[in-house]
Design an enzyme around this catalytic site. Structure first.
Site, mmCIF file in Angstrom:
data_model
loop_
_atom_site.group_PDB
_atom_site.id
_atom_site.type_symbol
_atom_site.label_atom_id
_atom_site.label_comp_id
_atom_site.label_asym_id
_atom_site.label_seq_id
_atom_site.Cartn_x
_atom_site.Cartn_y
_atom_site.Cartn_z
ATOM 1 N N ASP A 361 17.669 8.763 6.503
ATOM 2 C CA ASP A 361 16.288 8.269 6.488
ATOM 3 C C ASP A 361 15.432 9.030 7.504
ATOM 4 O O ASP A 361 15.775 10.137 7.950
ATOM 5 C CB ASP A 361 16.293 6.748 6.724
ATOM 6 N N TRP A 472 11.345 8.636 -1.577
ATOM 7 C CA TRP A 472 9.935 9.049 -1.465
ATOM 8 C C TRP A 472 9.133 7.858 -0.958
ATOM 9 O O TRP A 472 8.913 6.914 -1.691
ATOM 10 C CB TRP A 472 9.434 9.527 -2.833
ATOM 11 N N ASP A 473 8.701 7.951 0.281
ATOM 12 C CA ASP A 473 8.027 6.825 0.930
ATOM 13 C C ASP A 473 6.518 7.055 0.969
ATOM 14 O O ASP A 473 6.038 8.190 0.804
ATOM 15 C CB ASP A 473 8.579 6.680 2.359
ATOM 16 N N ASN A 475 3.591 5.183 3.458
ATOM 17 C CA ASN A 475 3.563 4.093 4.418
ATOM 18 C C ASN A 475 2.204 3.580 4.866
ATOM 19 O O ASN A 475 2.133 2.873 5.866
ATOM 20 C CB ASN A 475 4.385 4.479 5.650
ATOM 21 N N ASP A 542 11.302 -4.068 2.773
ATOM 22 C CA ASP A 542 11.976 -3.738 4.031
ATOM 23 C C ASP A 542 12.717 -4.948 4.590
ATOM 24 O O ASP A 542 13.432 -4.823 5.584
ATOM 25 C CB ASP A 542 10.950 -3.252 5.069
HETATM 26 C C1 GLA Z 1 9.327 2.590 5.605
HETATM 27 C C2 GLA Z 1 10.465 2.284 4.654
HETATM 28 C C3 GLA Z 1 11.739 2.065 5.441
HETATM 29 C C4 GLA Z 1 12.028 3.276 6.280
HETATM 30 C C5 GLA Z 1 10.843 3.595 7.185
HETATM 31 C C6 GLA Z 1 11.040 4.901 7.921
HETATM 32 O O1 GLA Z 1 9.002 1.463 6.351
HETATM 33 O O2 GLA Z 1 10.179 1.190 3.836
HETATM 34 O O3 GLA Z 1 12.808 1.789 4.574
HETATM 35 O O4 GLA Z 1 12.311 4.369 5.456
HETATM 36 O O5 GLA Z 1 9.637 3.676 6.460
HETATM 37 O O6 GLA Z 1 9.997 5.219 8.753
#
Ligand code: GLA
Length: 738
Positions: A361, A472-473, A475, A542
């Site tokens: 991650d 692939w995030d 945020n 999460d």
């Molecule tokens: C997001 C994702 C998490 C993790 C963090 C890493 O919050 O949902 O699962 O990958 O970013 O910064």
């Protein structure tokens, strides 16, 4: 055939799915010639003859100008039955299409033509073309039906035609389509709301008179709402009752408006965008909406979910038949503290318990030691990986696992080399702040140079490290979403951004056919049927606490199939909510979808590692049933009461049963199974917790009639009303020939 013309004038069609019929008719105003495209019926399947009768049964045209139900000059009841009610003429409802020509709105659409096309593989498409009475503006309503699903796809195309008098065309609302829900004495809606770490909370209640809007203005699907709704008459339950559902396949901002008119009548109109942005269309330009999907089911919410799941597996997912591997993800174990030695140690442990895909991650790139910097600098962290990531990835592959990496391609930290080099690449507006969230800014993916940059580094990364998987995030939501160089056309970024995200994903997959992609947005902020065309799994939340997950999974499963629902077993107490729970319960909850492990395996005692290995082995033996089977949600409220989820694939049956509050006296002790062949016999392959003796039907090797298993049920040990909290079981049955 899925689309059957019903009259010789070519203005009435029956859209036939295996168990539903959707009737569409075009009515012309005898005085003005204006056209209304009306939904004449949507419900249980009718024969073409019956459908023809249904279309004329009302005894006269129901049009926005006609008065089938003559009420007063203050209302036009049939507007709600239109496939795309526009802002124009005698309509006052929430428009599905709103366009301005210079300074005037009010569309007046005339019928041009309609055509049915055979698209192959059992699909047919109906296109109805309309044109404005004066301005060079065309609207095409498209409807696609298939032989193997009750889900009907619709979308809309608008065009500024060339050759007319010069006019500025501005689109302020363009929905994919509106669906009319047949008259009922009462209406109830079902949908999900949520928040970060609390996604997919199912809400169900009476539909108030007025307009109910589910929406995202964030540039992503969002945690707060998800783009679908189901409507019933207040009588449907899991396995009984008529349900009408509408879902939008789109991952940017969206709006789904359910209108319940004071005079009765309900419609659902859904589309991309939200109030505010205005899309200008130059001559020769067109805008095509994403698909909006409609589903009628006669057998309750459970059957509706199974139809959505089947449709998703048949017509949305890029690799539906593949069994999803058991995944390990290092995020909760290591946070940003990612090192080669640490990851390899976790990988060794993961491999030893049966994990098949190891995902590293956040924290592997730039100078990423926390979340304040380096998004955008997608090269290996020079201090932590002085020789690069190849050795780590080779190490993972060498242990017989697939290898994956976390990426967040749409983001940049102000503290990054990328931002210092390209400050103009982020969404921004002149004379406005650039607000940060999680210390990051949003890259303007609508720009082709940003898209090409992302495609290039992602492609190199996948190729150089031989990656099998990307998480692939995304945020943070959009703010100050502008693109000054584009002037009046800049609002198009709300659409083009999402399209370019899809395009990068699609082209990556094309270039790397083995690559699989997980869609994550701070958990479940990008879960929808649009991104699922280019991805394989979702990270729904999460929050990995198993009890909270049960609620989340319940809401998630209303539309999205188990094979897309990634679920990890993490540490106890849970790092987000602090609750402690037995390993077995955590596993049984995560086994309801695509099983993963996300705990700090370096800290798990040997006994837990052995138990984990055993449960992963069990999961692998039944995952084809869980991932590809038909899902039945049984018994009480998940996460709060005794509940179960059951899966059926051909003759294989798996039930996961949960008892969160072990001492609760109320609640069922017998679990009546569903979806079995009543005449067949089933053998107990796995009876759950063998340590407890329970009178009932779970003795290994015993055989029972499907009818008895459904009428009487089984008696899971975990459901006995006396015992510890958080007891759970997995029960497996197999059809046998007598
Ligand atoms: C997001 C994702 C998490 C993790 C963090 C890493 O919050 O949902 O699962 O990958 O970013 O910064």
């Amino acid at each position: 055939m899925p689309v059957t013309p019903l009259d010789q004038h070519g203005n009435l069609w029956a859209v036939m799915t295996p168990s539903s019929t959707y009737l569409i008719g075009v009515e012309l105003d005898p005085v003005t010639g204006e056209a209304a495209v009306l939904q004449k019926y949507w419900g249980p399947r009718l024969s073409p003859e019956a459908a023809r009768e249904a279309a004329t049964a009302s005894g006269g045209p129901a049009t926005p100008w006609g008065a089938r139900r003559h009420i007063s000059s203050f209302s036009t009841p049939a507007e709600i039955e239109e496939l795309l009610p526009v802002d124009g003429g005698k309509r006052w409802g929430s428009p599905s299409l709103q366009v301005s020509f210079d300074h005037a709105r009010s569309l007046e659409l005339h019928f041009v033509e309609a055509a049915v096309a055979d698209e192959g593989a059992g699909a047919e498409r109906l296109d109805i073309v309309l044109r404005d009475a004066h301005h060079p503006f065309e609207v095409v309503l498209s409807v696609r039906a298939r032989e193997d699903t009750d889900v009907i796809e619709r979308w809309t195309t608008v065009r500024h035609l060339t050759g007319g008098a010069p006019v500025a065309v501005g689109v302020t609302r363009l929905d994919s389509g509106s669906w009319f829900v047949p008259d009922a004495t009462a209406y109830r809606y079902s949908g999900v709301f949520g928040a970060w770490a609390e996604e997919f909370q199912l809400q169900r209640g009476p539909l108030p008179v007025g307009e109910l809007v589910f929406t995202s203005r964030q540039g992503i699907t969002s945690h707060h709402a998800n783009p679908w709704i189901m409507i019933d008459a207040g009588e449907a339950v899991e396995e009984h009752g008529e349900v009408w559902g509408v879902a939008l396949a789109w991952s940017g901002s969206w709006r789904l408006t359910t209108t319940h008119r004071p005079e009765g009548g309900v419609s659902v109109s859904a589309g991309f965008g939200h109030d505010g942005p205005r899309w200008t269309l130059g001559p020769g330009e067109e805008l095509v909406t994403p698909p909006v999907l409609g589903l009628y089911t006669g057998d309750g919410f459970g059957a509706a979910s199974r139809s959505w799941h089947e449709y998703t597996r048949r017509h949305v997912l890029p690799a539906p038949d593949e069994l999803r591997p058991v995944l390990y993800n290092s995020w909760e174990a290591t946070d940003f503290d990612v090192t080669e030695a640490g990851q390899l140690e976790l990988a060794r442990r993961a491999a030893s318990v049966g994990v098949e895909l190891f995902v590293v991650d956040d924290g592997w790139f730039g100078e990423r030691d926390d979340d304040t910097r380096s998004l955008g600098d997608w090269w290996p962290h020079r201090k932590r990986f002085p020789q690069g990531l190849r050795a780590l990835m080779d190490g993972i592959h060498g242990m017989g696992m697939r290898a994956g990496l976390w990426v967040e391609p749409e983001m940049v930290n102000a503290d990054s080399e990328l931002y210092r080099a390209h400050p103009d690449w982020v969404l921004h507006m002149e004379h406005r702040r650039r607000d940060e969230k999680r210390q990051q800014l949003v890259l303007n993916f609508a720009r082709d140079d940003v898209r090409d940059w992302a495609l290039a580094w992602l492609g190199d990364l996948v190729a150089e490290l031989d990656l099998d998987y990307l998480k692939w995030d995304m945020n943070r939501p959009f703010t100050q979403a502008g693109w000054p160089e584009r002037g009046a056309a800049q609002d198009r970024l709300w659409i083009d951004y999402t399209r370019n995200v899809y395009e990068v994903m699609a082209r990556l997959r094309q270039a790397h056919p083995r690559l699989r992609i997980e869609s994550c947005s701070g958990g479940g902020g990008r879960v929808d049927l649009g991104v699922l065309r280019h991805t394989d799994e979702f990270w729904p939340s999460d929050n990995t606490d198993a009890r909270d997950r049960q609620t989340i999974q319940h809401g998630f499963s209303q539309i999205y199939p188990p094979c897309t629902m990634s679920a990890w077993v993490t540490d106890s107490p849970n790092i987000t909510v602090g609750r402690s729970m037995p390993l077995r319960y955590r596993f049984h909850v995560a086994m309801a979808g695509v099983l993963g492990v996300g705990g700090d395996l370096a800290a798990w005692p040997q006994a837990e590692l052995s138990e984990a290995a055993e449960l992963i082995e069990q999961y692998k033996s039944v995952r084809h049933v869980i991932q590809h089977g038909r899902l039945y949600r049984l018994a009480g409220t998940p996460g709060q009461e005794r509940s179960a989820v059951q899966y059926v694939l051909d003759g294989d049956v798996v039930a996961l049963v949960y008892n969160p509050a072990g001492n609760a006296k109320r609640g069922p002790r017998w679990l009546r199974l569903a979806g079995l062949d009543p005449d067949a016999r089933y053998e107990v392959v796995l009876g759950g917790d063998a340590a407890e003796t329970v009178p009932g039907r779970l003795v290994q090797g015993s055989r029972w009639h499907g009818s008895a298993l459904m009428a009487v049920g089984i008696r899971p040990a975990a459901w006995e009303p006396v015992g510890a909290d958080h007891r759970s079981d997995m029960v497996v049955l197999r059809r046998v020939t007598p």
